[in-house]
Enzyme design. Structure first.
Site, PDB file in Angstrom:
ATOM      1  N   GLY A  43       0.825  -1.198   0.000  1.00 45.35           N
ATOM      2  CA  GLY A  43       0.000   0.000   0.000  1.00 45.35           C
ATOM      3  C   GLY A  43       0.860   1.248   0.000  1.00 45.35           C
ATOM      4  O   GLY A  43       2.084   1.191  -0.174  1.00 45.35           O
ATOM      5  N   ASP A  53     -12.090   5.704  -0.700  1.00 51.27           N
ATOM      6  CA  ASP A  53     -10.996   5.066  -1.447  1.00 51.27           C
ATOM      7  C   ASP A  53     -11.422   3.669  -1.919  1.00 51.27           C
ATOM      8  O   ASP A  53     -10.649   2.715  -1.833  1.00 51.27           O
ATOM      9  CB  ASP A  53      -9.745   4.981  -0.579  1.00 51.27           C
ATOM     10  CG  ASP A  53      -8.487   4.693  -1.410  1.00 51.27           C
ATOM     11  OD1 ASP A  53      -8.492   4.975  -2.629  1.00 51.27           O
ATOM     12  OD2 ASP A  53      -7.496   4.195  -0.844  1.00 51.27           O
TER      13      ASP A  53
END
Length: 452
Positions: free
Chosen positions: A162, A278
């Protein structure tokens, strides 16, 4: 319960009225019944004399005795009825109490199915302790336990990467496998996202939202422990080495439905409502049965908690809604736009943004929109993996939903609840929808012709 109370009041009024009616009957004349001039002897003689009638044999007295007996009978009957009502009331209260306990047990059972049982399992480790954070109890796991479980965070255990770190597969005692997100929180943004995700997920429990098991800290590094999702993310399944080969048409529709259910929970059932901010294929995780769950709530916000129009622009290119990208306006319709992009990924098997040249990119929305509304062109752009397994009529329906979700104007986009209800009939019953599929598969005349 109200009916029993009304019946009890009616009976009480009836008894009260009956008592006063009988109490108001005038007594018979004194000389016939109670007169002292009538001796016991004469009374006895008169009783055996057929020609003499005493006052006690008067019809009025018989009438009074009949009413008296009727009143006694009514009192006995009503007393018995009151006892029955009282018994029923006790039974009802017992049933209410038992139902309440059962509902609590069912709720706990449901939470266990959603992964909370894993959190309680962690509690037996000596390296785990419960920490109360904003009204919720969360497991704080000692760093050494996570270090051992991930083999010192060896690269062979990396599940994904990430913006602020990696996600590792970890094996705790008794062969319990979990996922550990490692975050470098040296920056303020990373620390804020860590706190935000832990705070939100500790209060969210839903089958289509990933389950938080605990967290940890070591120097500037933070760790979030989740349930392990064996099939990793939708992004890896669609765009990884398998290129979506494991995802049939029905499986893709199930993933879309699961994602919509998770979003609906955030938008409609959380108080205050949560905007994910998101949503993307890499944040949709899949378990061993390909049940989809939303993850990564670092950027999520609660509706009304702050001025959404002054938030720092965040998100992933290709999924960000135009009004948020251009004007900074954020609503639940921003999540709906991102969902529409995910739906296009499922249909077309393409990434949300593709490079055409070193300095030129193309959005899947811009590329696909003209063809999504043309029935003659739509079958030609569908992911080849699912062409032979889908119903053409259902393809048109899903494409229409996707087109609505990615409308430039937010007011034209549907609510996620409407999207959810439009997808349920397209998913087989055994996968969580209402569609009944014939054993032989979709009808031959409804599939895409092989010449396309």
């Amino acid at each position: 319960m109200k009916l029993l109370l009304i019946l009890f009041v009616v009976l009480f009024v009836f008894l009260h009225q009956s008592f006063w009616i009988h109490a108001s009957i005038e007594p018979l004349p004194g000389p016939l019944v109670f007169s002292p001039l009538i001796s016991p002897v004469s009374t006895s003689m008169a009783a055996f004399s057929p020609g003499i009638q005493m006052g006690s044999e008067d019809p009025h007295h018989h009438h009074m005795d009949a009413h008296h007996k009727l009143l006694i009978a009514l009192i006995i009957a009503c007393s018995a009825l009151c006892l029955i009502i009282l018994a029923l009331l006790c039974l009802w209260l017992y049933h209410l109490k038992y139902s309440f306990k059962s509902s609590n047990k069912n709720a706990k059972s449901k939470d266990s199915e959603n992964g909370v049982v894993l959190s309680s399992f962690l509690g037996k480790f000596t390296s785990v302790r419960m920490v109360h954070k904003k009204g919720s109890a969360i497991s704080f796991i000692e760093y050494k336990l996570l270090e051992k479980a991930t083999d010192s965070f060896h690269e062979s255990n990396i599940l994904g990467e990430g913006g602020f770190g990696c996600v590792y597969k970890a094996k705790l005692d008794d062969n319990l496998h979990v996922a550990v997100k490692k975050l470098d929180c040296a920056t303020q943004d990373a620390g804020r996202e860590f706190e935000n995700e832990v705070d939100l997920l500790s209060n969210i429990h839903h089958p289509n939202v990933v389950c938080l098991l605990g967290y940890s800290a070591h120097d500037d590094t933070r760790f979030i422990v989740y349930e392990l999702m064996e099939n990793r993310s939708l992004d890896i399944q669609l765009h990884g080495p398998s290129h979506g080969s494991a995802l049939t048409w029905h499986m893709r529709m199930k993933i879309a439905l699961d994602t919509a259910r998770g979003l609906e929970y955030l938008h409609e059932h959380c108080n205050p409502a949560v905007i994910h901010r998101d949503l993307k294929s890499s944040n949709i995780l899949l378990d061993s049965k390909f049940n989809a769950k939303l993850s990564d709530f670092g950027l999520a916000i609660t509706d009304g908690s702050q001025n959404k129009n002054n938030l720092k622009l965040s998100g992933t290119l290709g999924y960000v809604a135009p009004e948020y990208l251009l004007d900074g306006k954020l609503t639940d319709k921003s999540d709906v736009y991102a969902f529409g992009v995910v739906l296009l990924e499922l249909l077309l098997g393409r990434r949300p943004v593709e490079k055409l040249a070193p300095a030129q990119c193309q959005s899947i929305v811009t590329w696909a929109m003209p063809q999504l509304t043309d029935r003659s062109k739509l079958p030609n752009i569908v992911d080849p993996v699912i062409k032979s397994t889908m119903d053409l009529k259902h393809l048109y329906q899903v494409a229409a939903v996707a087109v609505l979700c990615v409308q430039p104007e937010p007011s034209y986009r549907p609510l996620i609840t409407d999207v959810l209800h439009s997808l349920i009939p397209l998913v087989p019953v055994e996968l969580g929808g209402t569609l009944r599929v014939a054993p032989s598969g979709p009808p031959a005349d409804s599939t895409i012709p092989s010449g396309h």
